[in-house]
Enzyme design. Structure first.
Site, PDB file in Angstrom:
ATOM      1  N   ASP A   1     -43.815 -37.437 -21.017  1.00 48.26           N
ATOM      2  CA  ASP A   1     -45.829 -37.221 -20.409  1.00 48.26           C
ATOM      3  C   ASP A   1     -45.321 -39.371 -20.693  1.00 48.26           C
ATOM      4  O   ASP A   1     -45.937 -39.733 -19.777  1.00 48.26           O
ATOM      5  CB  ASP A   1     -46.515 -36.843 -21.349  1.00 48.26           C
ATOM      6  CG  ASP A   1     -47.077 -35.989 -20.681  1.00 48.26           C
ATOM      7  OD1 ASP A   1     -47.832 -35.625 -19.529  1.00 48.26           O
ATOM      8  OD2 ASP A   1     -46.798 -34.736 -21.140  1.00 48.26           O
TER       9      ASP A   1
ATOM     10  N   THR B   1     -48.418 -29.852 -17.582  1.00 49.28           N
ATOM     11  CA  THR B   1     -47.408 -29.564 -18.510  1.00 49.28           C
ATOM     12  C   THR B   1     -46.465 -28.660 -18.950  1.00 49.28           C
ATOM     13  O   THR B   1     -46.057 -27.871 -19.187  1.00 49.28           O
ATOM     14  CB  THR B   1     -47.784 -30.190 -19.711  1.00 49.28           C
ATOM     15  OG1 THR B   1     -49.222 -31.359 -19.081  1.00 49.28           O
ATOM     16  CG2 THR B   1     -47.523 -31.115 -20.453  1.00 49.28           C
TER      17      THR B   1
HETATM   18  N1  LIG Z   1     -59.869 -24.977 -19.874  1.00 47.56           N
HETATM   19  C1  LIG Z   1     -59.892 -26.084 -18.678  1.00 47.56           C
HETATM   20  N2  LIG Z   1     -60.564 -25.436 -17.458  1.00 47.56           N
HETATM   21  C2  LIG Z   1     -59.327 -26.192 -16.109  1.00 47.56           C
HETATM   22  N3  LIG Z   1     -58.421 -26.810 -15.982  1.00 47.56           N
HETATM   23  C3  LIG Z   1     -58.446 -27.616 -17.243  1.00 47.56           C
HETATM   24  C4  LIG Z   1     -58.648 -27.027 -18.345  1.00 47.56           C
HETATM   25  N4  LIG Z   1     -57.088 -27.467 -19.389  1.00 47.56           N
HETATM   26  C5  LIG Z   1     -56.720 -28.318 -18.450  1.00 47.56           C
HETATM   27  N5  LIG Z   1     -57.526 -28.510 -17.287  1.00 47.56           N
HETATM   28  C6  LIG Z   1     -56.409 -29.009 -16.538  1.00 47.56           C
HETATM   29  O1  LIG Z   1     -55.876 -28.310 -15.539  1.00 47.56           O
HETATM   30  C7  LIG Z   1     -54.306 -29.019 -15.191  1.00 47.56           C
HETATM   31  C8  LIG Z   1     -53.590 -27.948 -14.923  1.00 47.56           C
HETATM   32  O2  LIG Z   1     -54.542 -27.610 -13.631  1.00 47.56           O
HETATM   33  P1  LIG Z   1     -53.321 -26.126 -13.228  1.00 47.56           P
HETATM   34  O3  LIG Z   1     -54.153 -25.870 -11.785  1.00 47.56           O
HETATM   35  O4  LIG Z   1     -51.451 -26.951 -13.192  1.00 47.56           O
HETATM   36  O5  LIG Z   1     -53.647 -25.190 -14.037  1.00 47.56           O
HETATM   37  S1  LIG Z   1     -51.698 -24.014 -14.609  1.00 47.56           S
HETATM   38  O6  LIG Z   1     -50.988 -24.523 -15.599  1.00 47.56           O
HETATM   39  O7  LIG Z   1     -51.591 -23.997 -13.187  1.00 47.56           O
HETATM   40  O8  LIG Z   1     -53.069 -23.087 -15.078  1.00 47.56           O
HETATM   41  C9  LIG Z   1     -54.293 -29.527 -16.547  1.00 47.56           C
HETATM   42  O9  LIG Z   1     -53.544 -30.753 -16.028  1.00 47.56           O
HETATM   43  P2  LIG Z   1     -51.994 -30.962 -16.848  1.00 47.56           P
HETATM   44  O10 LIG Z   1     -52.556 -31.514 -18.412  1.00 47.56           O
HETATM   45  O11 LIG Z   1     -51.692 -32.779 -16.716  1.00 47.56           O
HETATM   46  O12 LIG Z   1     -50.594 -29.700 -17.281  1.00 47.56           O
HETATM   47  C10 LIG Z   1     -55.193 -29.873 -17.120  1.00 47.56           C
HETATM   48  O13 LIG Z   1     -55.794 -31.459 -16.329  1.00 47.56           O
END
Ligand SMILES: Nc1ncnc2c1ncn2[C@@H]1O[C@H](COP(=O)(O)OS(=O)(=O)O)[C@@H](OP(=O)(O)O)[C@H]1O
Ligand SMILES: [Mg+2]
Length: 475
Positions: free
Chosen positions: A146, A243
């Site tokens: 990251d 991530t």
């Molecule tokens: N509580 C909550 N609700 C909705 N979205 C959130 C939440 N928390 C985090 N995030 C954001 O979602 C990003 C990951 O989305 P994804 O579609 O990859 O979700 S998943 O990991 O497949 O479940 C993730 O991006 P990254 O931090 O880059 O992984 C977050 O920005």
């Protein structure tokens, strides 16, 4: 499944798709409200316009067309930056206002570099148990990758466009990395950044004259502290999107976009684990990784990794393979046009959604799927790779309904949205309105959720189903 018959029940279990069938929810249907009708009209007009521009035959056209999209020419022009000089030598034209060719060419090279950095770090995570995973305040894992990607992209963009002229909005902040107990982590980041920057010439970019020190790396990371907004030009970076997918050895993306006066004008999405054989999107990437180790490394079936990109208004989106070890990157690197799927029958369509229930309501989307007649199991994939799957025609629908109160961030969507739109698809909120990237780091005013579709017909059906079922949902 002959490919997976290792005569061990254990392996067969491991190779099950990480998706569940939740098509059990039934919904009460209500008449659409006036607001619904208004929004459907809006989205239908918008979609038809998009559809007209997208219903064309693209096929597999190669380099010259991709070069034209990014404004590649052999012309040279004067520039004070050595990195830009190098880019010009590669044939990336200095852009005139509104052309963005130079920006696109550099952004794609930088994302290629970042993908190569991530691949190295992820390999070490997958092959060893790691001590490179940290906890962020929100408990999501944060890795060396990251920070290293953010530092590398920030340093490169600053070199190319001048650090005083550049505004970068990015996910990571420097605080946890600069704490005194993070010295080991900071050292790892500085090492990773320098290893990556040393490879810049392979990507047609110039490397620093000497290795960066910790202060310069921290400076590069913290330079990404812009909050965007309605005026001016802002780069938007998610250094490692997904991530969780990254640390689990699965799908993730490096996402870089450029917003000008509140509109996304460029999007670049690096997807290092995107399998060219789309069936593999169904499986946890770890098993793909394991299988690719077992079978000959030259096997085409394990081909993976790409960078997708698009420029606002071009009506075209492109995909390049990742640069391989010992290969020099030469723009446009065998890019080929991509286009959304033409499937508009819900029974044949595939929908994607986040893997984690906490990030999007699986039960609500299962209800929507049922009511519009989607029959296939949902494809649960980490990160903006979901946007990539729609743009490439490997799936038709992406839905995300975060819990009430969660505010979507621009870096999680900007690059994916423009790539889908230019590939011929439609992306709106659940009310049928375009996403608003002009309000700072959040997608302010987002109506309930995000719906991305390959075409207008499916999109209208999903929006209609949201209106019909929202009030009876517990969201
Ligand atoms: N509580 C909550 N609700 C909705 N979205 C959130 C939440 N928390 C985090 N995030 C954001 O979602 C990003 C990951 O989305 P994804 O579609 O990859 O979700 S998943 O990991 O497949 O479940 C993730 O991006 P990254 O931090 O880059 O992984 C977050 O920005
Ligand atoms: Mg993200």
């Amino acid at each position: 499944m002959p490919l997976f018959c290792l005569n061990k029940a254990k392996y067969q279990l491991l190779l099950l798709p990480h998706t569940n069938n939740n098509f059990v929810t039934t919904l009460k249907t209500k008449n659409p409200t006036f607001k619904h009708a208004e929004n459907l009209f809006f989205s239908s007009f918008f979609n038809k316009w998009r559809l007209v521009s997208s219903y064309r035959k693209v096929g597999f056209s190669f380099s010259t067309k991709a070069a034209a999209v990014a404004g590649v020419s052999s012309s040279s022009s004067s520039s004070s930056s050595s990195v830009i000089m190098e880019s010009e030598k590669k044939g990336i034209k200095i852009s005139e206002s509104g052309d963005y060719s130079k920006e696109l060419g550099i952004a794609v090279s930088v994302v290629q570099m970042a993908c190569s950095l991530c691949q190295r770090v992820q390999e070490s995570l997958v092959s060893k148990t790691n001590d490179q995973v940290q906890s962020k305040d929100d408990n999501s894992p944060v890795t060396v990758a990251d920070w290293s990607v953010q530092a590398t992209v920030s340093w490169m963009l600053s070199e190319c466009f001048g650090s005083r002229n550049i505004s970068i909005v990015a996910e990571e902040d420097v605080q946890s990395l600069s704490q005194f107990d993070s010295i080991g982590l900071l050292e790892a980041v500085v090492k990773t950044v320098n290893e990556c920057l040393a490879e810049a010439p392979k990507f047609g970019l110039n490397c620093p004259v000497r290795a960066l020190g910790a202060t310069e790396v921290l400076e590069a990371i913290s330079r990404c502290n812009s909050t965007g907004g309605p005026k001016g030009r802002h780069w938007v970076l998610d250094p490692v999107d997904g991530t969780l997918g990254f640390v689990r050895g699965d799908q993730y993306a490096v996402a870089l976009a450029m917003i000008e006066d509140g509109e996304v004008v460029l999007g670049v999405l690096g997807c290092p684990n995107y399998p060219m054989n789309k069936e593999w999107l169904n499986y946890h990437h770890r098993y793909y990784w394991m299988m690719s180790k077992l079978s000959p490394p030259t096997s085409e079936s394990w081909e993976k990794g790409c960078v997708m990109y698009a420029k606002r208004g071009s009506g075209e989106a492109w995909m390049q393979p990742l640069v391989q070890t010992n290969t020099k990157y030469v723009w446009p690197n065998s890019a080929r046009a991509i286009q959304v799927s033409l499937i508009d029958d819900p029974a044949l369509a595939t929908f994607c959604e986040p893997v984690e229930k906490a990030n999007s309501s699986h039960s609500f989307t299962a209800g929507l799927a049922h009511s519009v007649g989607l029959r296939k199991q949902p494809l649960r994939v980490y990160s903006m790779v979901k946007y990539a799957a729609i743009a490439r025609g490997d799936a038709e629908i992406f839905m995300k309904f975060a819990r009430a109160g969660y505010k979507e961030k621009i870096w999680d969507h900007a690059a994916g949205v423009i790539i889908i739109q230019e590939a011929g698809g439609v992306v709106t909120d659940a009310g049928g309105r375009p996403l608003d990237f002009s309000k700072g780091i959040f997608l302010e005013g987002l109506d309930r959720g995000i719906i991305a579709c390959s075409g207008a017909i499916l999109h209208e059906k999903i929006i209609g189903a949201v209106y019909a079922s929202w009030d009876s949902s517990n969201l």
